[in-house]
Design a protein around this motif. Structure first.
Motif, PDB file in Angstrom:
ATOM      1  N   ILE A 199       0.840  -1.207   0.000  1.00  0.00           N
ATOM      2  CA  ILE A 199       0.000   0.000   0.000  1.00  0.00           C
ATOM      3  C   ILE A 199       0.875   1.256   0.000  1.00  0.00           C
ATOM      4  O   ILE A 199       0.581   2.236  -0.697  1.00  0.00           O
ATOM      5  CB  ILE A 199      -0.979  -0.032   1.193  1.00  0.00           C
ATOM      6  CG1 ILE A 199      -2.047  -1.082   0.899  1.00  0.00           C
ATOM      7  CG2 ILE A 199      -1.626   1.317   1.448  1.00  0.00           C
ATOM      8  CD1 ILE A 199      -2.852  -1.505   2.071  1.00  0.00           C
ATOM      9  N   ALA A 200       1.970   1.207   0.752  1.00  0.00           N
ATOM     10  CA  ALA A 200       2.885   2.360   0.766  1.00  0.00           C
ATOM     11  C   ALA A 200       3.390   2.631  -0.641  1.00  0.00           C
ATOM     12  O   ALA A 200       3.393   3.775  -1.107  1.00  0.00           O
ATOM     13  CB  ALA A 200       4.038   2.090   1.717  1.00  0.00           C
ATOM     14  N   SER A 201       3.792   1.566  -1.354  1.00  0.00           N
ATOM     15  CA  SER A 201       4.354   1.832  -2.685  1.00  0.00           C
ATOM     16  C   SER A 201       3.256   2.184  -3.701  1.00  0.00           C
ATOM     17  O   SER A 201       3.487   2.962  -4.614  1.00  0.00           O
ATOM     18  CB  SER A 201       5.220   0.669  -3.172  1.00  0.00           C
ATOM     19  OG  SER A 201       4.417  -0.451  -3.364  1.00  0.00           O
ATOM     20  N   LYS A 202       2.059   1.692  -3.521  1.00  0.00           N
ATOM     21  CA  LYS A 202       0.978   1.996  -4.461  1.00  0.00           C
ATOM     22  C   LYS A 202       0.405   3.399  -4.262  1.00  0.00           C
ATOM     23  O   LYS A 202      -0.013   4.047  -5.206  1.00  0.00           O
ATOM     24  CB  LYS A 202      -0.155   0.974  -4.285  1.00  0.00           C
ATOM     25  CG  LYS A 202      -0.352   0.104  -5.517  1.00  0.00           C
ATOM     26  CD  LYS A 202      -1.542  -0.789  -5.339  1.00  0.00           C
ATOM     27  CE  LYS A 202      -1.752  -1.755  -6.464  1.00  0.00           C
ATOM     28  NZ  LYS A 202      -1.609  -1.322  -7.807  1.00  0.00           N
ATOM     29  N   THR A 203       0.337   3.846  -2.994  1.00  0.00           N
ATOM     30  CA  THR A 203      -0.344   5.124  -2.725  1.00  0.00           C
ATOM     31  C   THR A 203       0.632   6.245  -2.350  1.00  0.00           C
ATOM     32  O   THR A 203       0.237   7.406  -2.288  1.00  0.00           O
ATOM     33  CB  THR A 203      -1.335   4.979  -1.545  1.00  0.00           C
ATOM     34  OG1 THR A 203      -0.591   4.672  -0.365  1.00  0.00           O
ATOM     35  CG2 THR A 203      -2.361   3.903  -1.800  1.00  0.00           C
ATOM     36  N   GLY A 204       1.862   5.892  -2.057  1.00  0.00           N
ATOM     37  CA  GLY A 204       2.837   6.896  -1.627  1.00  0.00           C
ATOM     38  C   GLY A 204       2.582   7.367  -0.200  1.00  0.00           C
ATOM     39  O   GLY A 204       3.198   8.322   0.269  1.00  0.00           O
ATOM     40  N   SER A 205       1.682   6.691   0.515  1.00  0.00           N
ATOM     41  CA  SER A 205       1.378   7.090   1.892  1.00  0.00           C
ATOM     42  C   SER A 205       2.353   6.437   2.862  1.00  0.00           C
ATOM     43  O   SER A 205       2.762   5.285   2.669  1.00  0.00           O
ATOM     44  CB  SER A 205      -0.024   6.621   2.294  1.00  0.00           C
ATOM     45  OG  SER A 205      -0.959   6.997   1.345  1.00  0.00           O
ATOM     46  N   GLU A 206       2.683   7.173   3.900  1.00  0.00           N
ATOM     47  CA  GLU A 206       3.495   6.576   4.953  1.00  0.00           C
ATOM     48  C   GLU A 206       2.576   5.594   5.695  1.00  0.00           C
ATOM     49  O   GLU A 206       1.473   5.967   6.110  1.00  0.00           O
ATOM     50  CB  GLU A 206       3.997   7.659   5.901  1.00  0.00           C
ATOM     51  CG  GLU A 206       5.174   7.202   6.707  1.00  0.00           C
ATOM     52  CD  GLU A 206       5.765   8.319   7.569  1.00  0.00           C
ATOM     53  OE1 GLU A 206       6.884   8.149   8.032  1.00  0.00           O
ATOM     54  OE2 GLU A 206       5.077   9.335   7.784  1.00  0.00           O
ATOM     55  N   THR A 207       3.043   4.375   5.847  1.00  0.00           N
ATOM     56  CA  THR A 207       2.179   3.319   6.388  1.00  0.00           C
ATOM     57  C   THR A 207       2.853   2.656   7.588  1.00  0.00           C
ATOM     58  O   THR A 207       4.045   2.387   7.545  1.00  0.00           O
ATOM     59  CB  THR A 207       1.911   2.269   5.282  1.00  0.00           C
ATOM     60  OG1 THR A 207       1.386   2.944   4.157  1.00  0.00           O
ATOM     61  CG2 THR A 207       0.921   1.220   5.718  1.00  0.00           C
ATOM     62  N   ARG A 208       2.085   2.412   8.615  1.00  0.00           N
ATOM     63  CA  ARG A 208       2.602   1.713   9.798  1.00  0.00           C
ATOM     64  C   ARG A 208       1.672   0.551  10.139  1.00  0.00           C
ATOM     65  O   ARG A 208       0.465   0.620   9.904  1.00  0.00           O
ATOM     66  CB  ARG A 208       2.678   2.651  11.006  1.00  0.00           C
ATOM     67  CG  ARG A 208       3.719   3.739  10.861  1.00  0.00           C
ATOM     68  CD  ARG A 208       5.140   3.180  10.976  1.00  0.00           C
ATOM     69  NE  ARG A 208       6.127   4.252  10.993  1.00  0.00           N
ATOM     70  CZ  ARG A 208       6.690   4.777   9.906  1.00  0.00           C
ATOM     71  NH1 ARG A 208       6.361   4.335   8.692  1.00  0.00           N
ATOM     72  NH2 ARG A 208       7.592   5.737  10.029  1.00  0.00           N
ATOM     73  N   VAL A 209       2.281  -0.484  10.708  1.00  0.00           N
ATOM     74  CA  VAL A 209       1.518  -1.710  10.990  1.00  0.00           C
ATOM     75  C   VAL A 209       1.589  -2.044  12.484  1.00  0.00           C
ATOM     76  O   VAL A 209       2.664  -2.003  13.072  1.00  0.00           O
ATOM     77  CB  VAL A 209       2.083  -2.897  10.163  1.00  0.00           C
ATOM     78  CG1 VAL A 209       1.333  -4.185  10.471  1.00  0.00           C
ATOM     79  CG2 VAL A 209       2.041  -2.573   8.678  1.00  0.00           C
ATOM     80  N   THR A 210       0.450  -2.396  13.066  1.00  0.00           N
ATOM     81  CA  THR A 210       0.398  -2.874  14.452  1.00  0.00           C
ATOM     82  C   THR A 210      -0.192  -4.281  14.437  1.00  0.00           C
ATOM     83  O   THR A 210      -1.243  -4.498  13.837  1.00  0.00           O
ATOM     84  CB  THR A 210      -0.510  -1.970  15.315  1.00  0.00           C
ATOM     85  OG1 THR A 210       0.003  -0.644  15.269  1.00  0.00           O
ATOM     86  CG2 THR A 210      -0.578  -2.446  16.751  1.00  0.00           C
ATOM     87  N   VAL A 211       0.510  -5.195  15.075  1.00  0.00           N
ATOM     88  CA  VAL A 211      -0.024  -6.558  15.179  1.00  0.00           C
ATOM     89  C   VAL A 211      -0.507  -6.746  16.621  1.00  0.00           C
ATOM     90  O   VAL A 211       0.279  -6.689  17.557  1.00  0.00           O
ATOM     91  CB  VAL A 211       1.054  -7.608  14.826  1.00  0.00           C
ATOM     92  CG1 VAL A 211       0.485  -9.018  14.929  1.00  0.00           C
ATOM     93  CG2 VAL A 211       1.592  -7.347  13.422  1.00  0.00           C
ATOM     94  N   LEU A 212      -1.806  -6.974  16.769  1.00  0.00           N
ATOM     95  CA  LEU A 212      -2.408  -6.984  18.106  1.00  0.00           C
ATOM     96  C   LEU A 212      -2.131  -8.279  18.875  1.00  0.00           C
ATOM     97  O   LEU A 212      -1.998  -8.267  20.095  1.00  0.00           O
ATOM     98  CB  LEU A 212      -3.919  -6.771  17.964  1.00  0.00           C
ATOM     99  CG  LEU A 212      -4.616  -6.028  19.074  1.00  0.00           C
ATOM    100  CD1 LEU A 212      -3.834  -4.813  19.537  1.00  0.00           C
ATOM    101  CD2 LEU A 212      -5.999  -5.616  18.607  1.00  0.00           C
ATOM    102  N   GLY A 213      -2.050  -9.385  18.155  1.00  0.00           N
ATOM    103  CA  GLY A 213      -1.664 -10.669  18.770  1.00  0.00           C
ATOM    104  C   GLY A 213      -2.449 -11.072  20.006  1.00  0.00           C
ATOM    105  O   GLY A 213      -3.660 -10.878  20.084  1.00  0.00           O
TER     106      GLY A 213
END
Ligand code: F6P
Length: 358
Positions: free
Chosen positions: A267-281
């Motif tokens: 998604i970051a490379s497709k939209t140019g948006s800075e993207t962060r991921v949280t894994v709730l686990g």
């Protein structure tokens, strides 16, 4: 007539298990019965002598009702019919378990579990002729015949709260936030929390997605003047080629995980948006149970004892139409409950403009 019953928790833990145990202990004690907690699921029965401890109401003064996890311990690996040995072979330990149950002289066992645990317990009960009733628990909420299983509501609350906490930081940094949640085969947690937490995109395994649709949604959110976007994805969502994202642990066990990071990069490379991921686990499992989980767990515990009182075995308690009922365990195992893609929640999400990836 006085009875001696056993209770065990099996499979992955979740919030509300202690509330079921408490309910069983209090009600059974009022009937003059003895309750024995079997430690670590069926593993406690494999030991000689079996690992159990008597449970009395004085232990359940209310503190335990509020606690996540299970005071009895549990296991979600090591099928007793093909138990893994150190040398890589497997061994059938079902006879050891049946011997353990005989040694304890139990009139019946209450098994708190999900579909995998019930399949094993039912096979053991059929083989050994012991009496068993089931209480459904799973954060995944994928067991058939019951609208809800113990643990689901709390897991959804934790995921919703995570979205609540991610939103301000997403807005502060103009970011796309991706939250990866549990749900081994079904997307119930992602769908419910996504609606409750105001996600822009919800991905569940029941609905195939395209990266273009997701990118389009994120761009349209930005075009309307919002500087951030929120996305929730179930761990069971596959990559674009249909492969599950998995991690292998040191002991060789495979578990789902990684779809958040996978999508984050795309998604970051497709939209140019800075993207962060949280894994709730596992925070979804260890939380303090919500009122709904405590209430359902308490009602399930009482009904399980009532089933034993009436000699109705091989049945699972279930929540249907605002009350507790019971169904054959075989039916609950046979009817898997995935997200209904024509159901109310999918319709609600779509009507709210949430992108479901399709
Ligand atoms: O089935 C319940 C569940 O919590 C799944 O949602 C998850 O994929 C799995 O168990 C994780 O298992 P473990 O506790 O072995 O990591």
């Amino acid at each position: 007539m006085s009875k001696k019953i056993g209770i065990l928790t099996s499979g992955g833990d979740c919030a509300g298990l202690n509330a079921v145990i408490r309910s069983v202990v209090h009600y059974a004690d009022s009937l003059g019965w003895e309750v024995y907690g079997i430690l670590n699921g069926t593993h406690g029965l494999m030991s000689d002598p079996p690992r159990v401890r008597q449970l009395t109401p004085s232990e359940f003064d209310g503190t335990i009702l509020r606690q996540g996890g299970t005071i009895l311990g549990t296991m979600n690996k090591g099928n007793p019919f093909a138990f893994p040995c150190a040398d890589g072979t497997t061994k059938d330990l079902s006879d050891d378990i049946l011997k353990g149950i005989k040694t304890l002289g139990l009139d019946a066992i209450i098994g708190i579990g999900g579909d995998g645990s019930f399949a094993i317990l039912k096979q053991l009960a059929d083989l050994g002729g012991f009496n068993m009733v089931g209480v459904p628990k799973t954060i995944d909420n994928d067991l058939g015949c019951t609208e809800v299983s113990v643990g689901f509501d709390t897991a959804v609350m934790v995921a919703t709260e995570a979205l609540d906490r991610l939103q301000p930081t997403a807005a502060s940094h103009d970011r796309v936030m991706i939250l990866e949640v549990m749900g081994r085969d079904a997307g119930h947690i992602a769908l419910s929390a996504g609606i409750a937490g105001g996600a822009d995109v919800i991905l569940i395994p029941e609905i195939p997605y395209s990266l273009d649709s997701i990118a389009e949604k994120i761009q349209s959110v930005k075009a309307k003047g919002r500087n951030f976007a929120m996305m929730i994805v179930s761990e069971a969502v596959k990559d674009e080629n249909g492969n599950p994202l998995q991690k292998t642990f040191a002991d060789g066990q495979k578990r789902l995980g990684g779809i958040g990071d996978y999508l984050g990069e795309k998604i970051a490379s497709k939209t140019g948006s800075e993207t962060r991921v949280t894994v709730l686990g596992h925070t979804q499992r260890g939380a303090q149970p919500t009122f709904t989980d405590r209430m359902i767990a308490s009602a399930f515990g009482v009904h399980a004892v009532d089933l034993i009182r009436e000699g109705e075995y091989g049945r699972m308690v279930a929540w249907q139409n605002r009350k507790v009922v019971d169904v054959p365990i075989a039916d609950a195992i046979a009817t898997y409950q995935e997200v209904d893609t024509n159901g109310t929640l999918v319709h609600t999400a779509k009507a709210l403009g949430i992108c479901l990836g399709d």
